[in-house]
Write an enzyme that holds these catalytic residues in place. Structure first.
Site, short mmCIF file in Angstrom:
data_model
loop_
_atom_site.label_atom_id
_atom_site.label_comp_id
_atom_site.label_asym_id
_atom_site.label_seq_id
_atom_site.Cartn_x
_atom_site.Cartn_y
_atom_site.Cartn_z
CE LYS A 27 -3.84 1.98 2.73
NZ LYS A 27 -4.68 1.76 3.94
CB SER B 194 -8.52 0.47 5.70
OG SER B 194 -9.23 1.68 5.83
CB SER C 189 -7.84 3.43 2.92
OG SER C 189 -7.08 2.80 3.96
#
Length: 438
Positions: A87, A180, A156
């Site tokens: 990420k 997330s 996210s």
């Protein structure tokens, strides 16, 4: 007139971790070539990676260096050759990250994230930077859900979840402040694991709310999550699976938030297979499910969690926000502005609430003799459209308490999209939670 090329399926199981670990030189390079072939053919649709990533030459250079260093499969590190999506809020040596924002990369510069360094030490290959919502909040990335590109993959950690589901890589890093990791894993039909708070290091991650941010992982199965955790956590001590499980369904206002049709399907699967073991998404041992009245104050917990998020992100972003306010998207700017009005005393009360909720949930587990809570991972199927990443309501209280949570795909919703089961264990008992589902 030429025919349009046939696009391969968007959903594909990635190769198992073991295939990479045991591969000889030709096989490892061939496996990576096939992954890049999928990425070239599909990422213009799915937008798993941030612009400029992945770089094939860098990935292949990592692979060749590992093969030269560890030619014997019997003495390789535990994640040898495993390509990992990371990420884009984890700092990486030699990479400029943007955190899904328009902010200049230099504001995020710093030492490599400890979790990324541990991946390298375990022999993993850093595949590339995966798409994230802006600063890991609610302004979405361009990523699509591989099960239906017109729907959100969740957030996210959008690119990390979608990339595993699309077969771009078998393992990925994400973070969870509210939902997330668990939410996008469920939407994308894969396994996601959020360890106990602090179990994996967050140093070198661009924080949203450092009292809440938790590093997590995405992969195909709970067994592979356990393998990854054993490689990343030096304190990991595998435990045997229990002979049977007693699981608690947290009935009350919290559970009533879930969509009725989707909740009904999950409960039907649990009821149908109660007492058995080993089915899709089910524990590896026989189990029973009992109702546990729980989280009656979910509205108040949510307010305290969101207050702490707002207060902490405002302090994390204070200098950048003063200088670059016009570059922030509306929802991100709004929570920062709200957080500027949150006092230190309010934040400290919310931090105390995290500890108090953890103790309360442990007390309920003791009172009802349960090994873990089970509940939906999401309110329902992945939302239509890409303007929202869905609600973290099913994940928020467990994140607030810092408890370990696992999601595995259990069934499908009315539209045929994945529905994940969420399993929540005791703080610090991460090994036992994964052992029961591995």
């Amino acid at each position: 007139m030429t025919d349009n090329p046939v696009r391969p399926p968007l959903v594909a199981a990635p190769p198992a971790l073991e295939r990479f670990v045991r591969a000889d030189r030709a096989e490892l390079l061939s496996l990576l070539d096939k992954l890049f072939e999928r990425i070239r053919g599909l990422d213009h649709v799915l937008h798993v990676f941030e612009p400029g990533s992945p770089v094939r030459e860098k990935v292949m250079a990592q692979a060749r260096a590992l093969l030269d260093r560890f030619p014997d499969p019997d003495v390789r590190p535990p994640l040898f050759g495993v390509p990992v999506g990371v990420k884009d809020i984890f700092r990486q040596q030699g990479e400029a990250i943007r955190c899904g924002s328009l902010l200049p990369p230099d504001v995020f510069f710093g030492p490599e994230a400890e979790a990324v360094t541990r991946l390298r030490q375990a022999g993993a290959i850093i595949m590339g930077r995966t798409a994230t919502t802006e600063l890991a909040y609610f302004e979405p990335a361009a990523t699509c859900n591989p099960h239906d590109p017109e729907r959100t993959p969740g957030g996210s950690s959008s690119g990390s979840a979608a990339g595993v589901a699309a077969g771009f890589f078998p393992l990925a890093l994400g973070t969870q402040t509210a939902g997330s990791v668990i939410r996008p894993a469920s939407y994308c039909g894969i396994a996601g694991f959020k360890p106990s708070f602090g179990r994996l290091p967050a140093e070198g991650v661009v924080y949203f709310a450092r009292s809440l941010d938790q590093v997590g992982i995405f992969c195909a199965t709970a067994a592979e999550a356990a393998r990854a955790m054993a490689a990343l956590d030096p304190e990991w001590r595998p435990v045997p699976a229990p002979r049977k499980l007693r699981l608690g369904l947290p009935v009350g206002p919290y559970l009533e938030q879930a969509a009725v049709a989707c909740l009904g399907r999950l409960l039907a699967e649990l009821a149908r297979d109660s007492g058995r073991s080993g089915g899709r998404g089910l524990p590896a041992v026989p189990f029973e499910v009992v109702e546990v009245p729980c989280l009656e104050d979910i509205a108040e917990i949510t307010v305290r969690h969101e207050t702490l998020m707002a207060g902490e992100v405002a302090r994390e972003q204070a200098a950048c926000f003063t200088r670059y306010q016009r570059l922030y998207r509306p929802r991100t700017a709004a929570i920062i502005e709200r957080g500027l009005c949150v006092s230190e005393a309010e934040m400290e009360r919310s931090r105390a609430s995290c500890r108090e909720l953890r103790e309360r949930l442990h007390g309920l587990m003791d009172e009802h003799g349960i090994d873990a809570f089970v509940c939906p991972a999401t309110l329902g199927e992945a939302d239509m459209g890409l303007s929202s990443t869905g609600s973290p309501a099913m994940n928020l209280p467990w994140s607030h308490a810092g408890l370990p949570a696992l999601t595995v795909p259990l069934t499908e919703g009315p539209s045929g999209l994945p529905l994940g089961l969420q399993v929540v264990g005791r703080f610090g008992a991460d090994e036992a939670l994964l052992a029961a589902w591995a």
